[in-house]
Design a protein around this motif. Structure first.
Motif, PDB file in Angstrom:
ATOM      1  N   CYS A  67       0.827  -1.211   0.000  1.00  0.00           N
ATOM      2  CA  CYS A  67       0.000   0.000   0.000  1.00  0.00           C
ATOM      3  C   CYS A  67       0.860   1.259   0.000  1.00  0.00           C
ATOM      4  O   CYS A  67       0.529   2.248  -0.660  1.00  0.00           O
ATOM      5  N   ARG A  68       1.971   1.223   0.771  1.00  0.00           N
ATOM      6  CA  ARG A  68       2.861   2.389   0.784  1.00  0.00           C
ATOM      7  C   ARG A  68       3.467   2.623  -0.602  1.00  0.00           C
ATOM      8  O   ARG A  68       3.576   3.758  -1.073  1.00  0.00           O
ATOM      9  N   ALA A  69       3.888   1.539  -1.254  1.00  0.00           N
ATOM     10  CA  ALA A  69       4.527   1.679  -2.560  1.00  0.00           C
ATOM     11  C   ALA A  69       3.522   2.033  -3.647  1.00  0.00           C
ATOM     12  O   ALA A  69       3.810   2.815  -4.553  1.00  0.00           O
ATOM     13  N   ALA A  77      -0.159  -6.548  -9.047  1.00  0.00           N
ATOM     14  CA  ALA A  77       0.007  -7.921  -9.535  1.00  0.00           C
ATOM     15  C   ALA A  77       1.324  -8.507  -9.037  1.00  0.00           C
ATOM     16  O   ALA A  77       1.400  -9.696  -8.675  1.00  0.00           O
ATOM     17  N   HIS A  78       2.358  -7.669  -9.004  1.00  0.00           N
ATOM     18  CA  HIS A  78       3.672  -8.127  -8.579  1.00  0.00           C
ATOM     19  C   HIS A  78       3.653  -8.533  -7.111  1.00  0.00           C
ATOM     20  O   HIS A  78       4.108  -9.627  -6.730  1.00  0.00           O
ATOM     21  N   ALA A  79       3.117  -7.644  -6.239  1.00  0.00           N
ATOM     22  CA  ALA A  79       3.073  -7.938  -4.807  1.00  0.00           C
ATOM     23  C   ALA A  79       2.159  -9.123  -4.516  1.00  0.00           C
ATOM     24  O   ALA A  79       2.446  -9.948  -3.644  1.00  0.00           O
ATOM     25  N   LEU A  80       1.058  -9.243  -5.264  1.00  0.00           N
ATOM     26  CA  LEU A  80       0.134 -10.353  -5.038  1.00  0.00           C
ATOM     27  C   LEU A  80       0.784 -11.685  -5.396  1.00  0.00           C
ATOM     28  O   LEU A  80       0.519 -12.706  -4.743  1.00  0.00           O
ATOM     29  N   SER A  81       1.643 -11.676  -6.408  1.00  0.00           N
ATOM     30  CA  SER A  81       2.341 -12.922  -6.743  1.00  0.00           C
ATOM     31  C   SER A  81       3.258 -13.347  -5.604  1.00  0.00           C
ATOM     32  O   SER A  81       3.366 -14.542  -5.287  1.00  0.00           O
ATOM     33  N   ARG A  92      11.344 -17.471   1.194  1.00  0.00           N
ATOM     34  CA  ARG A  92      12.488 -16.933   0.452  1.00  0.00           C
ATOM     35  C   ARG A  92      12.080 -16.763  -1.002  1.00  0.00           C
ATOM     36  O   ARG A  92      11.647 -17.721  -1.651  1.00  0.00           O
ATOM     37  N   ILE A  93      12.206 -15.532  -1.489  1.00  0.00           N
ATOM     38  CA  ILE A  93      11.810 -15.215  -2.870  1.00  0.00           C
ATOM     39  C   ILE A  93      13.069 -15.141  -3.724  1.00  0.00           C
ATOM     40  O   ILE A  93      13.911 -14.259  -3.533  1.00  0.00           O
ATOM     41  N   GLU A  94      13.204 -16.075  -4.665  1.00  0.00           N
ATOM     42  CA  GLU A  94      14.362 -16.077  -5.556  1.00  0.00           C
ATOM     43  C   GLU A  94      14.015 -15.349  -6.853  1.00  0.00           C
ATOM     44  O   GLU A  94      12.988 -15.619  -7.479  1.00  0.00           O
ATOM     45  N   VAL A  95      14.880 -14.401  -7.229  1.00  0.00           N
ATOM     46  CA  VAL A  95      14.685 -13.634  -8.456  1.00  0.00           C
ATOM     47  C   VAL A  95      15.592 -14.222  -9.527  1.00  0.00           C
ATOM     48  O   VAL A  95      16.825 -14.248  -9.369  1.00  0.00           O
ATOM     49  N   PRO A  96      15.029 -14.699 -10.633  1.00  0.00           N
ATOM     50  CA  PRO A  96      15.860 -15.300 -11.692  1.00  0.00           C
ATOM     51  C   PRO A  96      16.623 -14.217 -12.471  1.00  0.00           C
ATOM     52  O   PRO A  96      16.262 -13.039 -12.437  1.00  0.00           O
ATOM     53  N   PRO A  97      17.696 -14.581 -13.148  1.00  0.00           N
ATOM     54  CA  PRO A  97      18.439 -13.605 -13.964  1.00  0.00           C
ATOM     55  C   PRO A  97      17.537 -12.983 -15.023  1.00  0.00           C
ATOM     56  O   PRO A  97      16.570 -13.592 -15.495  1.00  0.00           O
ATOM     57  N   LEU A  98      17.841 -11.760 -15.390  1.00  0.00           N
ATOM     58  CA  LEU A  98      17.045 -11.047 -16.392  1.00  0.00           C
ATOM     59  C   LEU A  98      17.373 -11.554 -17.801  1.00  0.00           C
ATOM     60  O   LEU A  98      18.465 -12.056 -18.062  1.00  0.00           O
ATOM     61  N   THR A  99      16.402 -11.397 -18.672  1.00  0.00           N
ATOM     62  CA  THR A  99      16.602 -11.714 -20.095  1.00  0.00           C
ATOM     63  C   THR A  99      16.247 -10.477 -20.915  1.00  0.00           C
ATOM     64  O   THR A  99      15.725  -9.486 -20.386  1.00  0.00           O
ATOM     65  N   GLU A 100      16.512 -10.524 -22.191  1.00  0.00           N
ATOM     66  CA  GLU A 100      16.226  -9.378 -23.059  1.00  0.00           C
ATOM     67  C   GLU A 100      14.739  -9.096 -23.131  1.00  0.00           C
ATOM     68  O   GLU A 100      14.317  -7.954 -23.377  1.00  0.00           O
ATOM     69  N   THR A 101      13.913 -10.112 -22.917  1.00  0.00           N
ATOM     70  CA  THR A 101      12.456  -9.900 -22.971  1.00  0.00           C
ATOM     71  C   THR A 101      11.944  -9.097 -21.781  1.00  0.00           C
ATOM     72  O   THR A 101      10.797  -8.664 -21.779  1.00  0.00           O
ATOM     73  N   ASP A 102      12.789  -8.918 -20.718  1.00  0.00           N
ATOM     74  CA  ASP A 102      12.381  -8.144 -19.545  1.00  0.00           C
ATOM     75  C   ASP A 102      12.477  -6.644 -19.787  1.00  0.00           C
ATOM     76  O   ASP A 102      12.164  -5.847 -18.893  1.00  0.00           O
ATOM     77  N   GLY A 103      12.976  -6.243 -20.965  1.00  0.00           N
ATOM     78  CA  GLY A 103      12.996  -4.836 -21.302  1.00  0.00           C
ATOM     79  C   GLY A 103      14.253  -4.103 -20.895  1.00  0.00           C
ATOM     80  O   GLY A 103      14.258  -2.860 -20.876  1.00  0.00           O
ATOM     81  N   TYR A 104      15.328  -4.809 -20.553  1.00  0.00           N
ATOM     82  CA  TYR A 104      16.591  -4.166 -20.163  1.00  0.00           C
ATOM     83  C   TYR A 104      17.575  -4.196 -21.330  1.00  0.00           C
ATOM     84  O   TYR A 104      17.724  -5.233 -22.002  1.00  0.00           O
ATOM     85  N   ASP A 105      18.241  -3.069 -21.565  1.00  0.00           N
ATOM     86  CA  ASP A 105      19.256  -3.014 -22.615  1.00  0.00           C
ATOM     87  C   ASP A 105      20.434  -3.913 -22.284  1.00  0.00           C
ATOM     88  O   ASP A 105      21.024  -4.529 -23.176  1.00  0.00           O
ATOM     89  N   VAL A 114      17.704  -4.650 -10.057  1.00  0.00           N
ATOM     90  CA  VAL A 114      16.334  -5.118  -9.861  1.00  0.00           C
ATOM     91  C   VAL A 114      16.156  -5.721  -8.471  1.00  0.00           C
ATOM     92  O   VAL A 114      15.165  -5.453  -7.769  1.00  0.00           O
ATOM     93  N   ILE A 115      17.124  -6.526  -8.042  1.00  0.00           N
ATOM     94  CA  ILE A 115      17.020  -7.161  -6.723  1.00  0.00           C
ATOM     95  C   ILE A 115      17.029  -6.112  -5.618  1.00  0.00           C
ATOM     96  O   ILE A 115      16.234  -6.175  -4.663  1.00  0.00           O
ATOM     97  N   GLN A 116      17.906  -5.109  -5.739  1.00  0.00           N
ATOM     98  CA  GLN A 116      17.953  -4.064  -4.721  1.00  0.00           C
ATOM     99  C   GLN A 116      16.661  -3.252  -4.711  1.00  0.00           C
ATOM    100  O   GLN A 116      16.156  -2.874  -3.647  1.00  0.00           O
ATOM    101  N   PHE A 117      16.101  -2.998  -5.892  1.00  0.00           N
ATOM    102  CA  PHE A 117      14.838  -2.273  -5.984  1.00  0.00           C
ATOM    103  C   PHE A 117      13.722  -3.037  -5.269  1.00  0.00           C
ATOM    104  O   PHE A 117      12.918  -2.457  -4.526  1.00  0.00           O
ATOM    105  N   GLU A 118      13.664  -4.353  -5.482  1.00  0.00           N
ATOM    106  CA  GLU A 118      12.641  -5.179  -4.843  1.00  0.00           C
ATOM    107  C   GLU A 118      12.834  -5.210  -3.327  1.00  0.00           C
ATOM    108  O   GLU A 118      11.858  -5.169  -2.566  1.00  0.00           O
ATOM    109  N   ARG A 119      14.075  -5.291  -2.877  1.00  0.00           N
ATOM    110  CA  ARG A 119      14.343  -5.288  -1.437  1.00  0.00           C
ATOM    111  C   ARG A 119      13.919  -3.979  -0.786  1.00  0.00           C
ATOM    112  O   ARG A 119      13.379  -3.962   0.331  1.00  0.00           O
ATOM    113  N   ASP A 120      14.162  -2.858  -1.466  1.00  0.00           N
ATOM    114  CA  ASP A 120      13.761  -1.559  -0.933  1.00  0.00           C
ATOM    115  C   ASP A 120      12.244  -1.413  -0.917  1.00  0.00           C
ATOM    116  O   ASP A 120      11.676  -0.791  -0.008  1.00  0.00           O
ATOM    117  N   LEU A 121      11.598  -1.993  -1.927  1.00  0.00           N
ATOM    118  CA  LEU A 121      10.145  -1.873  -2.048  1.00  0.00           C
ATOM    119  C   LEU A 121       9.432  -2.735  -1.003  1.00  0.00           C
ATOM    120  O   LEU A 121       8.447  -2.310  -0.391  1.00  0.00           O
TER     121      LEU A 121
END
Length: 580
Positions: A67-69, A77-81, A92-105, A114-121
């Motif tokens: 709610c704060r975020a 949808a992300h938090a509900l997952s 323990r939530i494991e974050v898989p490595p990113l791929t080109e389909t995730d929208g990152y150059d 991404v992992i640090q962003f999720e931890r802060d959120l």
């Protein structure tokens, strides 16, 4: 927000509470998302109630963070997952490595970001990389990018003249401020320094919390990246130089300065270890000087470093006490107890008419007429045991009867059943200090020069006498210290503590304390209150014994004639109150 807060099972025995809201998302004409068709979300937490309660507590934390975020009370949808995974027991939530389909150059470089962003959120979640090797490589890449950007910024600032020539920007970007980190540290104390199974802070936890608050008030807020070795050393130097107290112009006490330096070092170590901030303790900070100079008044050239009352002074005290004060006096002397120990002493800590079950192994004689107190020292949990003097037993019996009448398990309680030692207060020992202060006030009416030592001096009396009459080991043992033989800290692994020797010594100490006990009335539990100083009362009794007239006695003693008649009535057991 939620239903079934008491977690009642459904017909199949499943715990399925509602928590939070979910909605359909539509994109408005202005391009912003809009929520519609809101409804509560139901989680299936399984059939084990204890585990369901654990999962629900974690879900509520995540809901608050969501709610704060999100800025709205709707599951993203992300938090509900993540919430559904917690509902299944995946903490323990494991974050898989990113791929080109995730929208990152550059997916490898963005993995750590991404992992640090999720931890802060979502700080309540244990978010970890599914590929630790790639994560470390990604983090190193990010740090290099930040360092390069900082160097370019530093060069630009120097070119513009905005950065002094001798000052450089930090090589590592560290977010957060000193005060922000102190607030997080205080919250960590509130979370970890609780009594087991309760939400009540321990006395030491409350003290640490007060120190953290004072540190924030004493020191200005600065960015964390500026806390270099020199900056940390200056913070410590503030306390080494003894800043002025909050309510006085005098330097703060030596012990107060020492405690704040200790808390500051604990804060630095916590800040270095926590994942909340990227600050690292500067090399050599643990070796920085923390020695605090003492004032001229604090430097004592004396063989006496601990002040206690003599046996004669204790006898004077015993002439002025009420029964509850006599109970504190006797148990405090017999068992080397202060407010923290006396305030937690329970009825079932006293063993009456008990032959010690380990008398042979402890090498002392015990009979069914012996009495003991067995107690765990509150601060350390160290076991202590004391053979009781007969006058102490008499006052303990009185205190146990009083507690039974009040309906309390703790011996030091008010008539309403409230414990004297207030665990939830910032000054837990206030009641003991007040009772002791009133007693000393009565004593000083008769003996104006009587020393005003604190209540804690009672705890120091027995070990001080033991040290001089027996040895250091017994002095430490009667205090229930962890290791009574400092020359060999491993001795506890190979031999039992010499409680038998302690009990023998306590038997001998009863004779030493005889003058104290003799100062009590025939019935030491009798509630005898007098508004006269003891010396005045003694003088009236002596003059009555000389058959002097009440009027003459009243004039010489500076009291009313009726006061003399009341004293005579007490002496005669209630008779003879009339005038001559």
């Amino acid at each position: 927000m939620s239903r079934n807060r008491d977690l009642k099972p459904d017909a199949q025995g499943r715990y399925r509470p509602y928590l939070g809201w979910k909605a359909d998302i539509a994109i408005g004409d202005d391009g912003t998302p809009r929520y519609s068709n809101q409804r509560q979300h139901r989680f299936n937490l399984g059939t084990d109630k204890r585990e369901a309660e654990r999962r629900l507590a974690r879900l509520r934390e995540l809901w608050d963070e969501n709610c704060r975020a999100n800025g709205e009370e709707v599951w993203t949808a992300h938090a509900l997952s993540y919430a559904e995974r917690i509902a299944r027991g995946e903490y323990r939530i494991e974050v898989p490595p990113l791929t080109e389909t995730d929208g990152y150059d550059d997916p490898p470089a963005g993995y750590a970001e991404v992992i640090q962003f999720e931890r802060d959120l979502y700080p309540s979640l244990d978010i970890v990389p599914a590929d630790p090797v790639q994560y470390e490589a990604s983090k190193a890449m990010s740090e290099r990018v930040v360092a390069d950007e900082m160097r370019r910024l530093e060069a630009d600032l120097r070119e513009w003249g905005a950065l002094p020539s001798k000052r450089s920007l930090p090589e590592k970007l560290i977010s957060g401020t000193f005060h922000e980190a102190l607030d997080a540290y205080a919250e960590d104390i509130r979370t970890t320094a609780k009594r087991p199974g309760t939400d009540v802070l321990t006395p030491y936890g409350r003290l640490r919390l007060a120190h953290a608050t004072r540190l924030k008030r004493q020191h200005p807020d600065v960015p964390l990246h500026s806390l270099t070795y020199d900056a940390c050393q200056k913070l410590i130097a503030v306390w080494r130089n003894r800043p002025k107290g909050v309510r006085t112009d005098r330097p703060t006490s030596y012990d107060n300065a020492r405690h704040h330096i200790g808390e500051l070092m604990r804060f630095f170590r916590w800040l270095d270890a926590t994942d909340k901030y990227q600050w690292s303790m500067p090399r050599g900070l643990e070796r920085v000087s923390r020695k605090i100079p003492k004032t001229a008044d604090e430097k004592r050239l004396s063989a006496i470093t601990v002040e206690t009352y003599s046996v004669e002074e204790l006898a004077v005290l015993n002439r002025h006490v009420l029964p509850v004060e006599r109970f504190l006096l006797y148990v405090g002397l017999n068992c080397a107890m202060g407010a923290a120990e006396l305030g937690r002493l329970r009825v079932d800590d006293v063993l009456r008419n008990h032959r010690h079950e380990y008398a042979e192994r402890l090498h002392f004689e015990s009979t069914g007429a012996d009495n003991f107190i067995r107690f765990l020292r509150p601060k350390t949990g160290v076991f202590g045991e004391w053979w009781l003097w007969q006058p102490t037993v008499q006052m303990l019996d009185w205190a146990i009867r009083r507690a039974g009448r009040i309906g309390a398990k703790v011996l030091c309680v008010t008539e309403e059943g409230h414990p004297w030692y207030n665990e939830g207060s910032t000054n837990s020992q206030a009641t003991f200090a007040n009772v002791w202060g009133r007693l000393l006030g009565r004593v000083r009416k008769s003996h104006p020069d009587f020393r005003r030592l604190p209540f804690g001096s009672l705890r120091d009396t027995l070990p001080d006498l033991m040290r001089h009459r027996f040895d250091d080991e017994l002095a430490s043992l009667c205090l229930a210290h962890g290791s009574p033989f400092r020359q060999d800290n491993l001795l506890e692994c190979y031999g039992n503590k010499p409680f038998g020797r302690l009990h023998k010594a306590l038997r001998k100490m009863e004779a030493v304390m005889a003058p104290v006990f003799e100062a009590a009335p025939a019935d030491p539990t009798e509630e005898r209150k007098t508004y006269l100083p003891i010396v005045t009362l003694d003088r009236i009794k002596a003059m009555l014994g000389e058959d002097k007239r009440p009027g003459e006695i009243a004039k010489e003693c500076g009291v009313s004639t009726m006061t003399v008649y009341r004293v005579r009535k007490d002496i005669n057991g209630g008779a003879g109150s009339g005038s001559d």
